[in-house]
Design a protein around this motif. Structure first.
Motif, PDB file in Angstrom:
ATOM      1  N   VAL A   1      39.268  31.056  50.880  1.00  0.00           N
ATOM      2  CA  VAL A   1      38.569  31.983  49.982  1.00  0.00           C
ATOM      3  C   VAL A   1      39.627  32.880  49.341  1.00  0.00           C
ATOM      4  CG1 VAL A   1      36.932  33.890  49.804  1.00  0.00           C
ATOM      5  CG2 VAL A   1      36.465  31.961  51.352  1.00  0.00           C
TER       6      VAL A   1
ATOM      7  N   ASN B   1      41.255  36.003  47.223  1.00  0.00           N
ATOM      8  CA  ASN B   1      40.916  37.429  47.177  1.00  0.00           C
ATOM      9  C   ASN B   1      41.848  38.240  46.281  1.00  0.00           C
ATOM     10  OD1 ASN B   1      43.306  38.236  48.879  1.00  0.00           O
ATOM     11  ND2 ASN B   1      42.194  37.015  50.400  1.00  0.00           N
TER      12      ASN B   1
ATOM     13  N   VAL C   1      36.759  29.004  46.900  1.00  0.00           N
ATOM     14  CA  VAL C   1      36.018  30.142  46.359  1.00  0.00           C
ATOM     15  C   VAL C   1      37.040  31.157  45.847  1.00  0.00           C
ATOM     16  CG1 VAL C   1      34.393  32.025  46.804  1.00  0.00           C
ATOM     17  CG2 VAL C   1      34.121  29.841  48.003  1.00  0.00           C
ATOM     18  N   GLU C   2      36.806  31.740  44.678  1.00  0.00           N
ATOM     19  CA  GLU C   2      37.641  32.812  44.147  1.00  0.00           C
ATOM     20  C   GLU C   2      36.810  34.089  44.068  1.00  0.00           C
ATOM     21  OE1 GLU C   2      40.747  32.754  43.635  1.00  0.00           O
ATOM     22  OE2 GLU C   2      41.282  30.632  43.443  1.00  0.00           O
ATOM     23  N   SER C   3      37.320  35.171  44.642  1.00  0.00           N
ATOM     24  CA  SER C   3      36.543  36.413  44.625  1.00  0.00           C
ATOM     25  C   SER C   3      37.290  37.580  43.988  1.00  0.00           C
ATOM     26  CB  SER C   3      36.142  36.807  46.047  1.00  0.00           C
ATOM     27  OG  SER C   3      37.297  37.129  46.809  1.00  0.00           O
ATOM     28  N   GLU C   4      38.614  37.608  44.139  1.00  0.00           N
ATOM     29  CA  GLU C   4      39.485  38.612  43.525  1.00  0.00           C
ATOM     30  C   GLU C   4      39.339  40.015  44.098  1.00  0.00           C
ATOM     31  OE1 GLU C   4      39.001  38.363  39.314  1.00  0.00           O
ATOM     32  OE2 GLU C   4      39.672  36.286  39.210  1.00  0.00           O
ATOM     33  N   ASP C   5      38.639  40.159  45.230  1.00  0.00           N
ATOM     34  CA  ASP C   5      38.680  41.448  45.930  1.00  0.00           C
ATOM     35  C   ASP C   5      38.401  41.205  47.404  1.00  0.00           C
ATOM     36  OD1 ASP C   5      35.832  42.443  46.768  1.00  0.00           O
ATOM     37  OD2 ASP C   5      35.556  41.665  44.737  1.00  0.00           O
TER      38      ASP C   5
ATOM     39  N   THR D   1      34.508  41.323  49.014  1.00  0.00           N
ATOM     40  CA  THR D   1      33.729  40.141  48.647  1.00  0.00           C
ATOM     41  C   THR D   1      34.246  38.912  49.374  1.00  0.00           C
ATOM     42  OG1 THR D   1      33.325  41.097  46.468  1.00  0.00           O
ATOM     43  CG2 THR D   1      32.911  38.741  46.723  1.00  0.00           C
ATOM     44  N   ALA D   2      35.576  38.792  49.478  1.00  0.00           N
ATOM     45  CA  ALA D   2      36.162  37.651  50.189  1.00  0.00           C
ATOM     46  C   ALA D   2      35.683  37.615  51.638  1.00  0.00           C
ATOM     47  CB  ALA D   2      37.685  37.727  50.127  1.00  0.00           C
TER      48      ALA D   2
ATOM     49  N   PHE E   1      32.237  36.062  51.864  1.00  0.00           N
ATOM     50  CA  PHE E   1      32.258  34.598  51.774  1.00  0.00           C
ATOM     51  C   PHE E   1      32.747  33.971  53.081  1.00  0.00           C
ATOM     52  CE2 PHE E   1      32.659  35.207  47.009  1.00  0.00           C
ATOM     53  CZ  PHE E   1      31.385  34.731  46.730  1.00  0.00           C
TER      54      PHE E   1
ATOM     55  N   SER F   1      40.359  33.249  54.900  1.00  0.00           N
ATOM     56  CA  SER F   1      41.099  34.018  53.910  1.00  0.00           C
ATOM     57  C   SER F   1      42.274  34.700  54.581  1.00  0.00           C
ATOM     58  CB  SER F   1      40.194  35.062  53.234  1.00  0.00           C
ATOM     59  OG  SER F   1      40.771  35.543  52.040  1.00  0.00           O
TER      60      SER F   1
END
Length: 299
Positions: A196, A198, A224-228, A231-232, A235, A243
């Motif tokens: 994931v 982040n 999965v891409e969440s960028e924070d 949120t990561a 997931f 992650s």
């Protein structure tokens, strides 16, 4: 332009009532005083003093300039006082730039300490994320920025980097994951796992993590891409993957995850305060840097 010093000489003559008295008060000769007044009259293009018995009195123009000389004297005194306050760190303004996780972990306690030691300082505080905040310092828009380094290219604009802390990355796993029983993981243990994401694509923090994975012999499979970070973790808790998150980004830990140390290698991002060298003579800025160090050490 009228000479301010000559205006002050005129004021001394007018308030004392004679050239001789003004010379005595100022420590000049009467001839030097007369020369200064004559030069000011030449600049003004009008007579400023007229003789009355053994003394002098101002003309209308002389009274006007005397009044303005008093105002200038008051303003200069106020400027000197304000400058002394600024040098002593009692007043002034600090522009601070930061990225999100540093803002949550380091900025609040440091600013609280600054408020206690320098209550008169105004703070311009701005989040610069995911962009690199160093250009704000290089271009003079900020006095200090919290940054992750190294970055691409050399520093410009007389910027100094002050080390604050090393922030190691941790493995974040779903509860019940097959690797959760281990206290410390080799980074390569995660090679075959779905990941994931982040971090912001192209950012320094992502590069630190990818370089460590490359050193361990693999490239992560991001599903999965969440960028924070929060949120990561959500997931990961849902079982969508694992992650790797910096320790400072795990302040609010999701109850559905477990966190384990990494080794061979341990990815680590290095956090600095980027400071304009020309600003380091400000006592408030030096105290702020010390407060950042204290907050970093407390972690």
């Amino acid at each position: 332009m009228l000479d301010v010093r000559r205006m002050q000489v005129l004021r001394a003559v007018v308030t004392s009532g004679s050239v001789t008295a003004a010379a005595t008060n100022l420590g000049y000769t009467p001839s030097a005083i007369s020369q200064q007044v004559a030069a000011l009259e030449k600049q003004a293009g009008i007579t400023l003093l007229e003789r009355v018995g053994r003394g002098v009195r101002p003309t209308a123009a002389g009274r006007l300039l005397t009044e303005h000389a008093a105002i200038l004297s008051k303003n200069l005194a106020e400027a000197e006082t304000a400058l002394a306050d600024l040098r002593a760190g009692r007043t002034g303004r600090l522009a601070i730039r930061y990225f999100a996780t540093a803002g949550a972990a380091l900025v609040p306690p440091a600013l609280a300490a600054l408020r206690r030691s320098h209550p008169g300082i105004q703070v311009d505080l701005k989040l610069i994320d995911p962009e690199d905040p160093i250009p704000e310092v290089e271009e003079g828009r900020a006095d200090v920025a919290l940054v992750v380094h190294p970055r691409q290219g050399p520093l410009r604009g007389g910027v100094q980097l002050i080390h604050l802390l090393d922030d190691p990355y941790r493995a974040v796993l779903p509860r019940g994951h097959r690797l959760a029983a281990k206290r410390v993981l080799d980074l390569a243990d995660l090679a075959d796992e779905p990941w994931v994401g982040n971090e912001w694509p192209g950012g320094i923090c992502l590069r630190v993590m990818l370089d460590a994975c490359a050193a361990a012999g693999f490239s992560p499979n991001f599903v999965v891409e969440s960028e924070d970070y929060p949120t990561a973790q959500g997931f990961v808790a849902a079982g969508l993957g694992v992650s790797v998150i910096p320790e400072m980004g795990l302040g609010n830990r999701h109850p559905g995850v477990v966190v384990r140390k990494l080794r061979h290698p341990e990815p680590t991002r290095v956090i600095y305060a980027a400071v304009r060298e020309s600003s380091m003579d400000q006592p408030a800025l030096r105290d702020l840097i010390d407060a950042f160090r204290t907050a970093a050490a407390a972690r």
